[in-house]
Structure formats: C-alpha cells, structure tokens
Design an enzyme around this catalytic site. Sequence first.
Site, PDB file in Angstrom:
ATOM      1  N   GLU A   1      18.833  -1.006  13.322  1.00 34.61           N
ATOM      2  CA  GLU A   1      19.699   0.222  13.447  1.00 34.61           C
ATOM      3  C   GLU A   1      19.350   1.114  14.740  1.00 34.61           C
ATOM      4  OE1 GLU A   1      15.857   1.615  11.894  1.00 34.61           O
ATOM      5  OE2 GLU A   1      17.240  -0.135  11.691  1.00 34.61           O
TER       6      GLU A   1
ATOM      7  N   HIS B   1      13.724  -2.981  13.915  1.00 32.81           N
ATOM      8  CA  HIS B   1      14.607  -1.997  13.403  1.00 32.81           C
ATOM      9  C   HIS B   1      16.079  -1.954  14.327  1.00 32.81           C
ATOM     10  CE1 HIS B   1      12.483   0.973  10.770  1.00 32.81           C
ATOM     11  NE2 HIS B   1      11.302   0.209  11.378  1.00 32.81           N
TER      12      HIS B   1
ATOM     13  N   CYS C   1      12.706  -3.882   8.404  1.00 35.70           N
ATOM     14  CA  CYS C   1      11.346  -3.534   8.417  1.00 35.70           C
ATOM     15  C   CYS C   1      10.433  -3.526   7.110  1.00 35.70           C
ATOM     16  CB  CYS C   1      11.201  -2.360   9.236  1.00 35.70           C
ATOM     17  SG  CYS C   1       9.103  -1.980   9.870  1.00 35.70           S
TER      18      CYS C   1
END
Length: 250
Positions: free
Chosen positions: A224, A222, A121
């Site tokens: 994660e 994102h 990001c």
Amino acid sequence: MTSAPSSSAPLIGLTTYLEQAQTGVWDVQAAFLPKVYFEAVYRAGGIPVLLPPQPVDGGVVDAVLEPLDGLIITGGKDVDPARYGQQPHPTTDTPRLDRDAWEDALLVGAIDRELPFLGICRGLQVLNVTRGGSLIQHLPDVVGSTRYNAGGGVFTVNEVAIDGGTKLAELVPDATASVKSYHHQAIDEVGDGLVVTARSDDGVIQAVELAEHPFGVAVQWHPEEDAAEDARLFAGLVDAARVHRAAKEL
C-alpha cells in the site's frame, strides 16, 4: 485521476486497528486504518469496506463475509506468541487479543468459502499462525541488523526474489522486486498448505500463498506504500474478487 468504482464493483473488506486515538477533545478507543490501504483498493477498482475487531460468536463472521467479494488482512501489532506456543520476546508488542481472534476467524471463514484474500505484513503472519505455523519474534536476533525496521515510521527498501510459476509471479513478473519493509518479525515454521513464493537474500520469507485456493496471497512487505509498483497486488485481488462475485451470482 482515478475514476470511481461502479456500484457493481467488488466489495473488499479490510481489517482495522482498534486502539486509543485522539481527535479534537476526544481521547477514546477507536477503529481506524491508514488511508493508503483503502485508497489502493479504490484505485484498483474495488469498494473498500472497513472491518473493525469484534466478537466472533453467533454467526458474525459468516454474516460479515457473505456480502464480501474479497478480504485484506492489514498490518499492525505483533500476533500473540501464545497462539503459536511461545513466550513473548522482550521486543514483542503487548498482544491485541480481540484483533488476533477476529482476523483468525475471518481467514478461516475466507478459506472455507474460497473468498479471495490478501495478507499484508501482520496479515501474512496471522495467516501463517492460523495455518499452524510459527514466527521469528525478533529478526535482528537472526539477521544481525535492523534492515527490515528502521523505526520512527520510516520504511526501508529491500530486494526480494520471487519464485516463478506462482500466483505472485503472475502479479509481479519481475524475478526481483524492491519492496517497502516495516517489520521486526517474520515466518519461521511455515503453516499447513502454504507455499513460500518470495525470499530476501538472507533467507527471510517475504511472501506465501495458499495452495489450492483461488487467490490466497500474503506478503511481508507493505504494498500500500508503493502505489505505482505494488498496485498490481491490489489489482490482482480485485480481479479475483470479480471472478468470485460472478461465480456467486450464477
């Protein structure tokens, strides 16, 4: 259950926030990073090491990067528009000059020493600016919606088309992928040496990689936040970090 990485597992540095934070009776400046980031590295077989913003003088960056086998530039607040020659949009965050300088220096050092890195990001945006590119400061002005940032800490889901024959396509071989978004900025002019590897259907750049670098990948979304699907990005970084570590030991 994920087994613990061995002592020979690659060391992966992750940049952190530096913000006012409250815990118990304390309300102080603190470096921190959401658990999902370093947990993703741990699950991929790496050893996460947190890298708080700090002065970049006196060989600090070289000293930090030397023991690392890989680097992640994480998400966070907007990059200072002055770094790419613009005045701030009304919606642009108040800049964190310490973090901008720190992450820029880490990326320059990582590129110079061919250290594998992943940008997430903000990390993609920092990379683009480091390479001389610019950013769209407020995507709703361009795409006409808030499809990439619903606000309130809620991630939106968007489809991205991944170009074949790229490092990203090796990691995520599907022609399209559903990703979790939380950003109101994106790449405008692409930085030197960067190759666009994914876009969404409105043309917004969703991923780039650095040509001629062993592993220099950055995504606008994102990963994660999606441990099952996007774990492949972290696994790819950790695998590249192992190769880098082995080469250093020769």
